[in-house]
Design a protein around this motif. Structure first.
Motif, mmCIF file in Angstrom:
data_model
loop_
_atom_site.group_PDB
_atom_site.id
_atom_site.type_symbol
_atom_site.label_atom_id
_atom_site.label_comp_id
_atom_site.label_asym_id
_atom_site.label_seq_id
_atom_site.Cartn_x
_atom_site.Cartn_y
_atom_site.Cartn_z
ATOM 1 N N UNK A 52 0.823 -1.213 0.000
ATOM 2 C CA UNK A 52 0.000 0.000 0.000
ATOM 3 C C UNK A 52 0.858 1.265 0.000
ATOM 4 N N UNK A 53 1.959 1.254 -0.774
ATOM 5 C CA UNK A 53 2.803 2.445 -0.896
ATOM 6 C C UNK A 53 3.623 2.768 0.330
ATOM 7 N N UNK A 54 3.781 1.824 1.218
ATOM 8 C CA UNK A 54 4.388 2.061 2.526
ATOM 9 C C UNK A 54 5.750 2.732 2.427
ATOM 10 N N UNK A 55 5.879 3.908 3.044
ATOM 11 C CA UNK A 55 7.156 4.595 3.144
ATOM 12 C C UNK A 55 7.642 5.244 1.877
ATOM 13 N N UNK A 56 6.815 5.304 0.828
ATOM 14 C CA UNK A 56 7.270 5.771 -0.481
ATOM 15 C C UNK A 56 7.481 7.283 -0.523
ATOM 16 N N UNK A 57 8.351 7.700 -1.454
ATOM 17 C CA UNK A 57 8.562 9.108 -1.790
ATOM 18 C C UNK A 57 7.726 9.409 -3.033
#
Length: 303
Positions: A52-57
């Motif tokens: 689920x996009x965890x920690x993304x920039x």
């Protein structure tokens, strides 16, 4: 024979005393953040893609672009539909890029990447992200530079999932420094202008997350009088974590999926400089002249 490359590439561990973070090469993702062995951000295994996009920039735009289409200097741009089920382009261009480490110390790592000209994105944007840990927690600093010959609009976001140790999300009280909420349709796109928060949408004084299912964009995030930082907060029965941000991060997306591996229900608190579909609305976009650079920071701090 060489071992296969994990989905997130090389893992960069930074530490200062009991404060530790793990950052990945692919996507420059924040994979872990803990203090004295207690987790203050959701983690995942290095053999997995960020759930689920965890920690993304999220660069050069956070959130979504309607139909992947926007107009730049009178020309229609068509981005790849990276959220195909909803017909949107989502979360920028660099989530699956190998970022290059350009500076490293025991307590910090700086990674760099370029959003090159491509279908839907006409001007090269060079960006870095610096993660640093210390006695006051985690600090994340983004820079964006227009590497092209013409002005370019952009936005920046991040996708952390803060947590307070092992506390369940249903036991969390969430406080947001946000005065408006943006109505969203079933594609998570703006359905009208932002309106003042009221009732169950007003998290300024703190509201429990128990029973709340959220995927909402809040605006008007601003420092309190006498402060110079935007401050959001998660309070658990046995501690708290603050997500602070520079004033350019006027927006925050709150998302509560219930399918996190090993954890179930979690909460993302995503600082953003602009709202969903800002490449079309123009709201709170930042425009850089050729060669111009923008810098902004946010962080996590146990309270």
């Amino acid at each position: 024979m060489n071992a296969p490359m994990p989905p997130t590439g090389e893992q960069f561990v930074i530490a200062d005393g009991g404060t530790r973070a793990v950052v990945t090469e692919v996507g420059a993702v924040l994979r872990a953040f803990e203090v004295d062995g207690r987790a203050y951000a959701e983690t995942f295994d290095e053999t997995e893609r960020p759930p689920r996009g965890s920690g993304s920039v999220l660069v050069p735009w956070p959130n979504r672009v309607r139909d992947g289409r926007w107009t730049w200097r009178g020309t229609t741009q068509q981005l790849a539909l990276t959220e195909p089920a909803a017909g949107n382009a989502i979360h920028g261009l660099l989530r699956y890029t190998q970022w290059r480490p350009v500076e490293r110390t025991p307590d910090s790592i700086t990674l760099a990447a370029v959003a090159v000209p491509q279908p839907g994105w006409p001007v090269p944007v060079a960006t870095t992200v610096r993660y640093a840990v210390g006695p006051d927690g985690l600090r994340v600093t983004h820079t964006v530079r227009n590497a092209g010959p013409e002005p370019v609009p952009f936005g920046v976001g991040a996708h952390p999932y803060p947590r307070v140790g092992e506390a369940a999300t249903d036991d969390i009280v969430l406080t947001l420094a946000a005065s408006t909420v943006l109505p969203l349709d079933d594609r998570q796109l703006p359905a009208g202008p932002a309106v003042p928060v009221t009732g169950d949408d007003d998290f300024r004084g703190g509201l429990p997350l128990r029973g709340r299912v959220l995927d909402a964009a809040f605006g008007g995030a601003a420092p309190a009088p006498g402060d110079d930082l935007v401050r959001h907060r998660l309070d658990a029965p046995d501690g708290a974590v603050e997500l602070w941000a520079d004033p350019d991060f006027r927006w925050v997306q709150v998302y509560t999926p219930d399918d996190r591996p090993g954890r179930g229900r979690v909460v993302a608190v995503e600082p953003m400089t602009c709202p969903p579909d800002a490449l079309n609305s123009g709201q709170d976009l930042i425009t850089l002249a050729p060669g111009e650079t923008w810098t902004g920071s946010w962080g996590l701090r146990p309270v």
